[in-house]
Design a protein around this motif. Structure first.
Motif, mmCIF file in Angstrom:
data_model
loop_
_atom_site.group_PDB
_atom_site.id
_atom_site.type_symbol
_atom_site.label_atom_id
_atom_site.label_comp_id
_atom_site.label_asym_id
_atom_site.label_seq_id
_atom_site.Cartn_x
_atom_site.Cartn_y
_atom_site.Cartn_z
ATOM 1 N N LEU A 35 0.837 -1.197 0.000
ATOM 2 C CA LEU A 35 0.000 0.000 0.000
ATOM 3 C C LEU A 35 0.873 1.248 0.000
ATOM 4 N N VAL A 36 0.396 2.285 -0.673
ATOM 5 C CA VAL A 36 1.101 3.563 -0.711
ATOM 6 C C VAL A 36 0.217 4.628 -0.081
ATOM 7 N N VAL A 37 0.732 5.284 0.953
ATOM 8 C CA VAL A 37 0.056 6.411 1.590
ATOM 9 C C VAL A 37 0.726 7.687 1.098
ATOM 10 N N THR A 38 -0.066 8.612 0.572
ATOM 11 C CA THR A 38 0.481 9.899 0.144
ATOM 12 C C THR A 38 0.100 10.962 1.165
ATOM 13 N N LEU A 39 1.100 11.677 1.649
ATOM 14 C CA LEU A 39 0.894 12.743 2.634
ATOM 15 C C LEU A 39 1.551 14.022 2.153
ATOM 16 N N ASP A 40 0.945 15.148 2.468
ATOM 17 C CA ASP A 40 1.632 16.416 2.289
ATOM 18 C C ASP A 40 2.657 16.577 3.412
ATOM 19 N N ALA A 41 3.645 17.403 3.173
ATOM 20 C CA ALA A 41 4.689 17.599 4.186
ATOM 21 C C ALA A 41 4.142 18.238 5.457
ATOM 22 N N ASP A 42 3.009 18.940 5.357
ATOM 23 C CA ASP A 42 2.426 19.579 6.534
ATOM 24 C C ASP A 42 1.278 18.763 7.121
ATOM 25 N N SER A 43 1.245 17.464 6.803
ATOM 26 C CA SER A 43 0.182 16.595 7.301
ATOM 27 C C SER A 43 0.725 15.636 8.355
ATOM 28 N N ILE A 44 -0.063 15.430 9.402
ATOM 29 C CA ILE A 44 0.329 14.564 10.508
ATOM 30 C C ILE A 44 -0.776 13.553 10.748
ATOM 31 N N LEU A 45 -0.418 12.277 10.812
ATOM 32 C CA LEU A 45 -1.397 11.223 11.025
ATOM 33 C C LEU A 45 -1.666 10.999 12.498
ATOM 34 N N ALA A 46 -2.922 10.671 12.816
ATOM 35 C CA ALA A 46 -3.251 10.220 14.170
ATOM 36 C C ALA A 46 -2.565 8.880 14.413
ATOM 37 N N ASN A 47 -2.293 8.575 15.671
ATOM 38 C CA ASN A 47 -1.544 7.363 16.024
ATOM 39 C C ASN A 47 -2.140 6.097 15.434
ATOM 40 N N ASP A 48 -3.461 6.015 15.432
ATOM 41 C CA ASP A 48 -4.108 4.775 15.016
ATOM 42 C C ASP A 48 -4.533 4.781 13.557
ATOM 43 N N ALA A 49 -4.202 5.806 12.803
ATOM 44 C CA ALA A 49 -4.693 5.936 11.428
ATOM 45 C C ALA A 49 -4.283 4.750 10.557
ATOM 46 N N LEU A 50 -3.021 4.334 10.647
ATOM 47 C CA LEU A 50 -2.555 3.235 9.810
ATOM 48 C C LEU A 50 -3.194 1.911 10.228
ATOM 49 N N HIS A 51 -3.445 1.744 11.513
ATOM 50 C CA HIS A 51 -4.107 0.522 11.987
ATOM 51 C C HIS A 51 -5.548 0.455 11.474
ATOM 52 N N VAL A 52 -6.223 1.603 11.468
ATOM 53 C CA VAL A 52 -7.596 1.658 10.946
ATOM 54 C C VAL A 52 -7.603 1.300 9.464
ATOM 55 N N LEU A 53 -6.665 1.862 8.714
ATOM 56 C CA LEU A 53 -6.585 1.573 7.280
ATOM 57 C C LEU A 53 -6.205 0.123 7.026
ATOM 58 N N ASN A 54 -5.355 -0.427 7.874
ATOM 59 C CA ASN A 54 -4.961 -1.824 7.725
ATOM 60 C C ASN A 54 -6.178 -2.740 7.791
ATOM 61 N N GLU A 55 -7.101 -2.426 8.686
ATOM 62 C CA GLU A 55 -8.326 -3.225 8.784
ATOM 63 C C GLU A 55 -9.166 -3.093 7.521
ATOM 64 N N VAL A 56 -9.268 -1.878 7.006
ATOM 65 C CA VAL A 56 -10.073 -1.636 5.802
ATOM 66 C C VAL A 56 -9.514 -2.409 4.613
ATOM 67 N N PHE A 57 -8.192 -2.439 4.466
ATOM 68 C CA PHE A 57 -7.575 -3.072 3.309
ATOM 69 C C PHE A 57 -7.410 -4.580 3.460
ATOM 70 N N GLN A 58 -7.941 -5.147 4.550
ATOM 71 C CA GLN A 58 -8.023 -6.602 4.614
ATOM 72 C C GLN A 58 -8.990 -7.126 3.565
ATOM 73 N N ASP A 59 -9.917 -6.245 3.147
ATOM 74 C CA ASP A 59 -10.826 -6.573 2.064
ATOM 75 C C ASP A 59 -10.074 -6.421 0.743
ATOM 76 N N PRO A 60 -9.865 -7.510 -0.001
ATOM 77 C CA PRO A 60 -9.067 -7.431 -1.235
ATOM 78 C C PRO A 60 -9.720 -6.605 -2.339
ATOM 79 N N ASP A 61 -11.004 -6.305 -2.210
ATOM 80 C CA ASP A 61 -11.686 -5.511 -3.224
ATOM 81 C C ASP A 61 -11.462 -4.014 -3.060
ATOM 82 N N VAL A 62 -10.924 -3.591 -1.909
ATOM 83 C CA VAL A 62 -10.649 -2.174 -1.684
ATOM 84 C C VAL A 62 -9.306 -1.817 -2.318
ATOM 85 N N LEU A 63 -9.341 -0.902 -3.275
ATOM 86 C CA LEU A 63 -8.132 -0.509 -4.003
ATOM 87 C C LEU A 63 -7.576 0.831 -3.550
#
Length: 456
Positions: A148-176
């Motif tokens: 997976l590729v996450v694109t961020l602006d240089a002035d963007s900051i992720l919440a601590n759990d953001a990647l974990h939330v996305l990891n759950e979403v992308f367990q579905d192979p149909d989500v591109l």
């Protein structure tokens, strides 16, 4: 003329009401798919294009270092910065040259060097000749190695759990692809256990804080339910890396985020069952313009980017208009009602002023009352939904919020109409003007133990 006026007023009322109702959690639950079981952590490459980011790059590095998601790599792409960005990256990351084999499927300007941090694991820097954001992202995709590729602006900051939330979403192979929730960075205060919302900022930022709440929690949520997303925010987007290669990466345009989203929609059209989603619980905080001048530059660029993509993808949109929701909503809701209708309304008022000033006054009064009433209801819905997702204002912030809503109804709403009008005309005069917004240079406190979890 009268029929068109009545039809326009009806549609301008119908679509906001439709989005408000569709964004309600009760309809979300009705369509909610089975929760994904997390079997493993998806590998993620975080790409951060940097051009003259010396004032914010330290904050960006701190923000990334706070994330506890283990299966990630971070790639900063210095796109020919003319300031001290590269020097700061060397200083803070202690870079050492590194070799990495790439496929050369996506073309980009010359790569000067590829570096690896000697103090942080899986942190890398690409130093390249300037080519623009699309060029930097294409280089980042080439050098990335994860699923997976996450694109961020240089002035963007992720919440601590953001990647974990996305990891759950992308367990579905149909989500591109997926978009996350974006909030202005200046509108939060970081505490030990959570974050608190603040409106103790100037009115330019206040308007944007409330605008993001309305735009994401109503419009973006509703469009995602209709499978009609036409833009995944450039500040925070997630894409399947293999599909990024298949669609040819990023195109040179003012709106890379709209363009890449529509490329994925084209791919989904040829591959039924695949989809993109909006994930309101995956949160990103991004620095927004702090002056009217910078806000003007940003919004004019956004409108130019929108018009550019409407024109570029018009053949696809018109061919699939009757059977694809993304085409229907982008053409009718966003383009016809969001742009064309504004010009029509102004022309209609002007015409009536010369032919029937009495009717013009009555129509203007009716229009203003209708706009204010509908937007007031829209604002209440937005705050209800924001509260549902965990965005809460306390104490004096509620008073500031009330004032902001009132000013938004009577002032900012009409300022945004001017942005649309001016931006559309500007596209046909000077479509390639980027107008980069200046950074504030503010240092944000982002200690690792100051949590940002579970905040919508």
């Amino acid at each position: 003329m009268q029929f068109v006026t009545i039809l326009t007023l009806f549609l301008c009322t119908f679509f906001p009401i439709l989005h408000m109702i569709n964004a309600l959690p009760i309809f979300y639950n009705r369509k909610k798919r089975k929760q994904n079981i997390v079997r493993s952590n998806k590998s993620i490459s975080i790409l951060i294009p940097c051009f003259n980011e010396e004032s914010i790059i330290e904050t960006a590095i701190k923000g990334i270092n706070r994330l506890d998601y283990s299966a990630k790599e971070v790639i900063y792409i210095n796109d020919g910065s003319q300031d001290e960005t590269m020097k700061i990256l060397h200083k803070l990351l202690r870079l050492s040259p590194e070799e990495r084999k790439i496929s050369n499927q996506l073309k980009s300007n010359k790569i000067n060097n590829f570096y690896k941090s000697t103090i942080y694991p899986n942190v890398y820097v690409i130093d390249k000749v300037n080519g623009g954001k699309h060029d930097a992202l294409n280089a980042g995709i080439e050098y990335s190695k994860n699923e997976l590729v996450v694109t961020l602006d240089a002035d963007s900051i992720l919440a601590n759990d953001a990647l974990h939330v996305l990891n759950e979403v992308f367990q579905d192979p149909d989500v591109l692809a997926a978009g996350g929730m974006v909030h202005p960075l200046q509108g939060v205060q970081f505490n030990e256990k959570n974050i608190e919302r603040t409106l103790s900022v100037n009115h330019v930022i206040r308007f944007q804080i409330f605008e993001f709440i309305k735009g994401f929690y109503i419009n973006r949520v509703s469009l995602a339910k209709f499978d009609a997303l036409s833009v995944i925010s450039g500040a925070f987007g997630v894409f399947n890396r293999k599909i990024l290669f298949k669609v040819g990466g990023y195109r040179k345009t003012l709106g890379e985020d709209i363009d890449i989203t529509l490329k994925f929609q084209q791919y989904i059209l040829k591959n039924p069952g695949k989809r993109m989603v909006f994930v309101p619980n995956a949160v990103c905080y991004t620095e927004c313009p702090e002056t009217w001048k910078d806000l003007f530059k940003q919004r004019i660029r956004w409108q130019k980017a929108f018009i550019d993509c409407v024109i570029y993808y018009f053949p696809m949109l018109i061919k699939t208009f009757l059977f694809r929701t993304v085409s229907f909503f982008m053409l009718i809701d966003s383009f016809i009602l969001g742009t064309v209708a504004i010009y029509f309304t102004l022309f209609n008022f002007g015409y009536m002023l010369f032919t029937n000033i009495g009717n013009a006054q009555n129509l203007l009064l009716f229009y203003l009352l209708g706009v204010v009433s509908l937007n007031f209801i829209y604002s209440l819905f937005a705050m209800y939904l924001a509260n549902y997702y965990g965005v809460k204002f306390k104490g004096k912030e509620k008073i500031r919020l009330t004032v902001t809503i009132i000013l938004d109804l009577f002032v900012y709403r009409f300022v945004t109409l001017f942005f649309v009008l001016f931006g559309t005309i500007s596209y046909f005069i000077n479509r390639n003007d980027w107008n980069k917004v200046s950074r504030s240079g503010r240092i944000y406190e982002l200690e690792k133990d100051k949590g940002m979890k579970n905040v919508g």
